[in-house]
Design an enzyme around this catalytic site. Structure first.
Site, mmCIF file in Angstrom:
data_model
loop_
_atom_site.group_PDB
_atom_site.id
_atom_site.type_symbol
_atom_site.label_atom_id
_atom_site.label_comp_id
_atom_site.label_asym_id
_atom_site.label_seq_id
_atom_site.Cartn_x
_atom_site.Cartn_y
_atom_site.Cartn_z
ATOM 1 C CB SER A 1 -0.966 -0.074 1.185
ATOM 2 O OG SER A 1 -2.031 0.809 1.028
ATOM 3 C CG ASP B 1 -7.011 -3.664 -3.624
ATOM 4 O OD1 ASP B 1 -7.786 -2.682 -3.537
ATOM 5 O OD2 ASP B 1 -5.835 -3.616 -3.235
ATOM 6 C CG HIS C 1 -5.754 -2.465 0.115
ATOM 7 N ND1 HIS C 1 -5.118 -2.119 -1.052
ATOM 8 C CD2 HIS C 1 -5.198 -1.689 1.080
ATOM 9 C CE1 HIS C 1 -4.216 -1.174 -0.809
ATOM 10 N NE2 HIS C 1 -4.244 -0.904 0.476
#
Ligand code: NAG
Ligand code: NAG
Ligand code: NAG
Ligand code: NAG
Length: 422
Positions: free
Chosen positions: A200, A363, A397
């Protein structure tokens, strides 16, 4: 004899490799063969400690200064303070960032020193984001050892990188600490170059880190960059959070949400707004009065109550970096989840009502468009010799690290990065 053996050895290794690999990943490998790993975690995973100096003058109740001169305490995340109505305003204030127009840079609130916990180790972010524990355990299962050939680079997630030529004291400090960590990790592991693994926001920081590190250094010290759950152009979810924060203003002292009271002050808040390079003129937010595409984010920020100065900083400080998201030149494997409903379009009919959302592919957080743009932005970049994009259906995610089926794939890609010959 000797000469022949030397000639044969690479061939033998090559031949024996498939047998080697057939074994399941739980079979521990000889750690000496592995390239060291440094993990960069996602937003808000890194823990932060703070201390209040004599310079601290609380704007909130004077009792906020009670810890002045009394040493370090946990600032992020401090559940006690978050749940105590008397401490919450102090907490929200001490966690804020301030923009200093004279320095042209962000800084902590005066009198608040902040540092990450356990830089160099994964212990600085595992407690906040337990999915990394699963990743670390899986890596240990294939021969890695936390602290031996596996390291962590927590960072103060409130800050972000700035474009070249603009002061970013905090990020510059992170870059030099990470460079040292990578060099030490290499030195302690037979001088082998390191594999960077990010998740991320860690990917955005890793990209900026690589961009700011000289190419010969990158080539010497970075074997491979495995970027998990990061697209090339931001996320529509950030716009939804922005719209929600206007429709339903978070209570004062809200420190958890992206656009909550304290979150708004973070330099990193703008980092994941959709990039015009990826989303172009597609309407992303539709209101009665007008449509907003990624190009119109400055107007949208103004409509959401950001000051002219803040909007100007988005334009001059965040946007150039977002537009400059580019190839890191070192070999890259991008891994993203797909097939999960992901906010793609936000209907914000009525300023006072919660926005409605249309979902698309991604996602759950990163849009497919942002993921596919990696193929062009990195994959097709001249000079980027090795690029691989892995899409994992049904991985969310963070589920990409937490769920067995997805994590196994991530670990197997890391093992491939170990042995890849470019
Ligand atoms: C949490 O914050 C309060 C004050 O804001 C502090 O007194 C306490 O020590 C902190 N907790 C930890 C674990 O540091
Ligand atoms: C964008 O990236 C290029 C190549 O890495 C660099 O030369 C340039 O200075 C960057 N621009 C900004 C605004 O950071
Ligand atoms: C806004 O976007 C929608 C969906 O693409 C489109 O139907 C509509 O005509 C646009 N409105 C304006 C004012 O451009
Ligand atoms: C993804 O999940 C859906 C719903 O649980 C399931 O029907 C589908 O088969 C899954 N797809 C893959 C590729 O695993």
């Amino acid at each position: 004899m000797d000469v022949q053996l030397h000639r044969l050895l690479p061939l033998l290794l090559l031949l024996s490799w498939p047998f080697f690999r057939r074994g399941d990943h739980s079979a521990a490998r000889d750690a000496a063969d592995l390239h060291p790993i440094v993990i960069l975690p996602g937003h808000s995973c890194s823990q932060l400690d703070a201390r209040l100096t004599e310079e601290y003058e609380p704007a909130a109740p004077p009792s906020c200064g009670a810890r002045k001169g009394k040493g370090w305490f946990r600032l992020w995340e401090n559940r006690t303070a978050l749940q105590d109505p008397a401490l919450l305003p102090c907490y929200a204030e001490q966690l804020r960032l301030v923009y200093d127009p004279v320095a042209g840079d962000y800084r902590n609130v005066r009198g608040v020193d902040v540092r990450v916990v356990s830089f160099g180790t994964t212990g600085g972010f595992i407690p906040r984001c337990p999915s990394y524990r699963k990743l670390v355990e899986a890596l240990e299962g294939v021969g890695y050892k936390d602290g031996g050939n596996l390291f962590g680079a927590p960072y103060d997630f409130r800050y972000g990188p700035a474009p070249r030529g603009q002061p970013a004291q905090h990020f510059a400090h992170f870059v030099s600490s990470l460079r040292l960590l990578v060099e030490r990790a290499s030195a302690r592991n037979g001088n082998k170059p390191v594999i960077l693994v990010s998740h991320s926001q860690g990917g955005i920081n890793a990209m900026a880190f690589l961009d700011q590190s000289p190419l010969p250094w990158r080539r010497r010290y970075v074997k491979h960059f495995v970027m998990v759950s990061t697209g090339a152009g931001g996320i529509v979810t950030a716009l939804r959070a922005l719209a929600s924060s206007v429709s339903h203003p978070p209570p004062p002292g809200d420190v958890l949400s992206l656009f909550g009271n304290t979150g708004r002050s973070f330099e990193s808040t703008f980092l994941t707004l959709p990039s015009p390079k990826v989303f172009a003129h597609t309407p992303l937010v539709i209101t009665r009065a007008r449509n907003y595409s990624a190009y119109d984010i400055p107007e949208l920020l103004a409509a959401a109550g950001f000051s002219d100065d803040e909007v100007a900083r988005y334009r001059t400080r965040t946007l150039p970096g977002v537009l400059n998201f580019s190839a890191p030149i070192v070999p890259v494997t991008c891994i993203n989840g797909v097939g999960v409903p992901t906010p793609e379009l936000v209907y914000w009919d009525d300023i006072d009502a919660e926005p409605r959302v249309v979902y698309g592919d991604g996602d759950g957080n990163v849009n497919l468009a942002s993921v596919l743009a990696l193929d062009t932005v990195i994959g097709k970049y001249l000079g980027q010799d090795y690029y691989k994009s892995v899409l994992i259906p049904n991985a969310t995610h963070t589920g990409i690290l937490a769920d067995d089926f997805a994590r196994q794939r991530v670990v197997s890609e890391i093992l491939q990065a170990n042995t890849a010959v470019y």
